[in-house]
Design a protein around this motif. Structure first.
Motif, PDB file in Angstrom:
ATOM      1  N   CYS A 120      59.773 -50.896 -62.812  1.00 46.93           N
ATOM      2  CA  CYS A 120      59.586 -49.522 -62.332  1.00 46.93           C
ATOM      3  C   CYS A 120      60.954 -48.923 -62.034  1.00 46.93           C
ATOM      4  N   SER A 121      61.415 -48.036 -62.897  1.00 45.02           N
ATOM      5  CA  SER A 121      62.722 -47.411 -62.724  1.00 45.02           C
ATOM      6  C   SER A 121      62.559 -46.121 -61.933  1.00 45.02           C
ATOM      7  N   VAL A 122      62.873 -46.174 -60.656  1.00 53.23           N
ATOM      8  CA  VAL A 122      62.740 -44.995 -59.791  1.00 53.23           C
ATOM      9  C   VAL A 122      63.794 -43.968 -60.198  1.00 53.23           C
ATOM     10  N   CYS A 123      63.346 -42.745 -60.437  1.00 51.39           N
ATOM     11  CA  CYS A 123      64.277 -41.691 -60.859  1.00 51.39           C
ATOM     12  C   CYS A 123      64.490 -40.621 -59.802  1.00 51.39           C
ATOM     13  N   SER A 124      63.565 -40.489 -58.851  1.00 45.68           N
ATOM     14  CA  SER A 124      63.779 -39.483 -57.804  1.00 45.68           C
ATOM     15  C   SER A 124      63.015 -39.836 -56.542  1.00 45.68           C
ATOM     16  N   ILE A 125      63.622 -39.454 -55.415  1.00 47.27           N
ATOM     17  CA  ILE A 125      62.995 -39.575 -54.098  1.00 47.27           C
ATOM     18  C   ILE A 125      63.041 -38.193 -53.471  1.00 47.27           C
ATOM     19  N   GLU A 126      61.875 -37.608 -53.222  1.00 52.18           N
ATOM     20  CA  GLU A 126      61.796 -36.245 -52.721  1.00 52.18           C
ATOM     21  C   GLU A 126      61.099 -36.218 -51.366  1.00 52.18           C
TER      22      GLU A 126
END
Length: 824
Positions: free
Chosen positions: A571-577
């Motif tokens: 799971c490649s996390v691309c954003s944390i909002e």
């Protein structure tokens, strides 16, 4: 007259010149020589035939990343004491360099002799291993120490939770501390189980001092509150206790709180496990296809039984107060093996560096390091436009010592010239006085004969005058001879204390370079990338108890922590909002974009290298670059500056597995001194930590980056094997399996572990640990070895940071009784 000329020539021959001197010696960088120490000492003992040294070291620690950072053991220790203090029985200025054959520079006659010599040194080292003493919570007070708590003082959090225990009431404080310490002792004696009130009360009333409290409801309530508080502080019930929800939380609404942990490294897994225990709905997202992050145990497949080696973290530094000791040994029952602090060195020709040479140069390096750090801290804050680095300062110190050595040699030469001039004048005067004394004697004898033949006033006057002249000349000649005698003693002392013409010879500089590489290993970075003032800011917090390896492999801990957790791999996390007080995490799973919405908290545990790469690519579209995390809204400027200024480098390993252990010892630790200082970190340290035919070889500093970028695996293994053949001879076997790590090219770590870079300080760790500000309660939190000021770059630091953030998240979403009172 001929005798006088001969003595003059003899005196000249006794007066050495610096150009003819073969003395090469290290110098104390911290002190100037006094009148009795006009020369810097030579760094070699003629009688030495083998060597052992303290390797960082350093920490200077177990590493959370690609290997360990240490102090007693491998991080080089800084010593303020001069060599004369360490060896008071030796005449430091009088020690002279032996011939090359005694310094280990001459090649050993044959490959067989080379092999036997190296094996004998390692066997001698193995015979020196001492017995391991593991910490046991045999008293309540020591149980508090093992929990990193002051046994005689309440923490600020305890004071807030129990305001009725007034600091001014010494008796009440004492009673509270005794009870708290007793609860901690129950934990350390039963750390495999989840401590709940009924069990703790049952154990406490068995103690004589609490036997009468069994039916005391107020006391029972106090114990329950202490237990809840210690649990919230994560000093109990952490690690591998059963991953079930505590009774206290089963009736609460924590099930409605979703928490996403980004990264299944040690910090993320430790936090996730504790949060699940508190009833939170926890999901861990991991970019790799495995858990553990920079903890990764490699297992060979072509040799039986299957050898193991750590590709990443491999050392546990300190046991007292270390949660890893509780988890690995007490909860999992894994064996811990102590690593001795001594390490023999072999020079570039494969010959052992003499023990005395190594010890002197180690002290010399530590003295230089201490002086450099002292000078850096002496500079007023803000006085330097360009933040100085440790490497630059050490380079300047070495150059200064070299110039200082040349200055002493020049002064010595000038002094010898003055002595020669004085000698010439004295011998000329002596020649004159000797001739005059001969003449005076002749006059005296003639006058004596004349007075004997004709005794009158005239002959008597002539006799007395000639006798007086002769005695005066004889006295002058005696005084002159005394001066020559004193000058002769001065010449002998000068010969004895003749200063070297060079500060370090080639081999001496190479050994200093080895210690520099050892320091680069301790910090996983080139010395030029370390802060001069703050590179060792965490030294005072080092945990006592020595350094240990885990023969079963640290991946066993990772597997145990994952048990019972929901971990999603690839799971490649691309954003944390963050929006409307809730978190949103977007990630790609096998090229499919997925989102987790409305989460109560996001714990980001990605390494500092990933944060650095993310900050360098903020303008890239979200999801374009794998491993880059975007924060919306963007991180505060202070946190971005902290990320950019902190150091983060590379430490790589070569793992070689053989059919047999040709080094013939159960454990082995030895160093290789590269003659080229620029390649000092190339295969500089060899480990055989387990009873397997496997060697782990370290590559530090500039070499770690250079070999990673320019060389294939085959080239690295061949070069490493060539180094081993220098030490053990050409007949050693070839490896059957090998691995070369490239942590700098790993998208999910981008390096090894953190350090304090030029312009940074320990305060940067605190900034990196701060959750992102929000209008109400924080939503995004941070953990990892790069977020803990007291224990950075260590596995236990990663564990403690995860527990710290678990506490912070729980405090935000599920306040305890005293927090609710304060809020109302």
């Amino acid at each position: 007259m001929n005798n006088a000329i001969a003595e003059e020539k003899k005196a000249k021959s006794m007066t050495p010149t610096p150009e003819s001197s073969s003395v090469v010696a290290p110098a104390s960088a911290a002190t100037e020589p006094g009148p009795s120490e006009s020369a810097k000492p030579a760094a070699v003992d003629n009688a030495a035939t083998a060597t052992t040294t303290s390797v960082k070291p350093s920490a200077k620690r177990s590493e959370t990343d690609s290997t360990s950072r240490t102090d007693e053991g491998w991080k080089t220790r800084r010593l303020s004491a001069d060599f004369r203090t360490k060896y008071p029985d030796r005449k430091y200025p009088d020690v002279k360099a032996p011939s090359p054959t005694t310094t280990g520079t001459a090649p050993i006659a044959s490959s067989a002799e080379r092999y036997q010599n190296a094996v004998n040194i390692l066997k001698d080292l193995e015979s020196e291993q001492t017995e391991t003493v593991l910490p046991v919570a045999d008293t309540p007070e020591y149980a508090a120490v093992l929990s990193r708590m002051d046994p005689a003082k309440m923490s600020p959090r305890e004071c807030k939770a129990f305001p009725e225990v007034q600091p001014s009431d010494a008796e009440a404080v004492q009673h509270y501390l005794q009870l708290r310490n007793a609860v901690l002792q129950v934990w350390h004696q039963n750390s495999k189980r989840l401590l709940e009130p009924d069990f703790v009360l049952e154990q406490l009333v068995k103690l004589e001092e609490y036997a009468s409290k069994k039916d005391d409801e107020e006391w029972r309530h106090r114990v329950e509150n202490i237990l809840v508080l210690l649990d919230r502080m994560c000093v109990i019930n952490y690690g591998l206790v059963r991953p079930v929800i505590m009774n206290k939380y089963r009736k609460q609404a924590n099930y409605g709180h979703a928490v996403v942990v980004v990264g299944a490294g040690i910090a993320g897994l430790t936090a996730a496990r504790k949060l699940k225990q508190w009833g939170f709905d926890v999901v861990v997202l991991e970019g790799r296809s495995r858990a553990g992050g920079r903890v990764h145990t490699w297992t060979a497949s072509k040799v039986r039984p299957e050898p193991r080696a750590e590709m990443g973290a491999m050392i546990i530094t300190g046991l007292e107060g270390n949660p890893l000791y509780t988890m690995l040994h007490q909860q999992m029952g894994l064996e811990l093996e102590r690593i001795g602090p001594r390490c023999p060195l072999f020079n570039s020709q494969g010959n052992p560096v003499p023990k005395f040479t190594d010890e002197v140069l180690e002290v010399e390096f530590n003295t230089l390091l201490s002086a450099a750090s002292k000078n850096g801290r002496a500079a007023p804050p803000g006085s330097l436009k360009i933040p100085p680095s440790l490497g630059e300062s050490l380079t300047l110190m070495l150059k200064r010592e070299e110039l200082d050595c040349l200055r002493r040699a020049r002064e010595y030469k000038e002094n010898q010239i003055d002595i020669i001039k004085t000698l010439k004048m004295l011998y000329r005067d002596r020649k004159t006085l000797t001739a005059k004394l001969t003449t005076d004697k002749e006059k005296y004898m003639k006058a004596k004969v004349a007075m004997t033949a004709l005794n009158n006033s005239e002959t008597q006057w002539a006799y007395r005058t000639s006798q007086s002249d002769m005695l005066i000349t004889a006295d002058k000649l005696a005084d002159l001879n005394e001066k020559l005698k004193m000058l002769d003693s001065k010449i002998k002392l000068a010969v004895k204390n003749q200063p070297p013409t060079r500060y370090l010879d080639t081999e001496g500089r190479a050994i200093i370079g080895w210690h520099e590489a050892n320091l680069e290993f301790a910090n996983a970075n080139h010395l030029d990338c370390l802060s001069l003032q703050h590179w060792d800011q965490d030294d005072e917090y080092e945990l006592p108890g020595g350094h240990f390896s885990v023969p079963a492999g640290l991946s066993h801990l990772v597997d145990a922590l994952c048990n019972g957790l929901q971990v999603s791999y690839d799971c490649s996390v691309c954003s944390i909002e963050v929006e409307n007080g809730k978190g949103r995490v977007s990630y790609f799973h096998h090229c499919q974009k997925m989102v987790r919405d409305s989460v109560s908290a996001v714990l980001c545990t990605v390494p500092l290298g990933v944060l650095k790469r993310s900050m360098a690519n903020t303008t890239e579209p979200i999801g374009r670059l794998k491993g880059v995390v975007h924060f919306l809204p963007s991180l505060p400027d202070e946190k971005i500056r902290a990320i950019e200024s902190m150091g983060y480098g590379v430490l790589n390993k070569v793992i070689l597995t053989y059919k047999t252990k040709f080094w013939q010892t159960k454990r082995a630790l030895f160093g290789f001194v590269n003659e080229d200082v620029q390649r000092r970190g190339e295969f500089f340290l060899f480990w055989s930590l387990y009873d397997h035919p496997t060697l782990v070889v370290l590559i530090a500093g500039e070499a770690a980056v250079a070999l990673q970028e320019r060389c294939s695996k085959e080239e690295v293994v061949a070069a490493c094997q060539a180094t081993l053949k220098k030490i053990f001879g050409d007949d050693i076997e070839e490896p059957v399996e090998s691995v070369v790590t490239k942590w700098g090219e790993d998208l999910w770590s981008c390096g090894s572990y953190s350090s304090v870079g030029p312009g940074a300080s320990g305060a940067n760790y605190d900034v990196l640990a701060e959750p992102l500000p929000n209008e109400e309660e924080p939503v995004v939190f941070f953990a990892g070895e790069h977020t803990i000021r007291n224990y950075p770059a260590t596995v236990h630091g990663a564990v403690l940071s995860g527990l710290r953030e678990a506490t912070r998240i729980a405090d935000t979403l599920d306040k305890l009784w005293y927090m609710e009172d304060a809020a109302s």
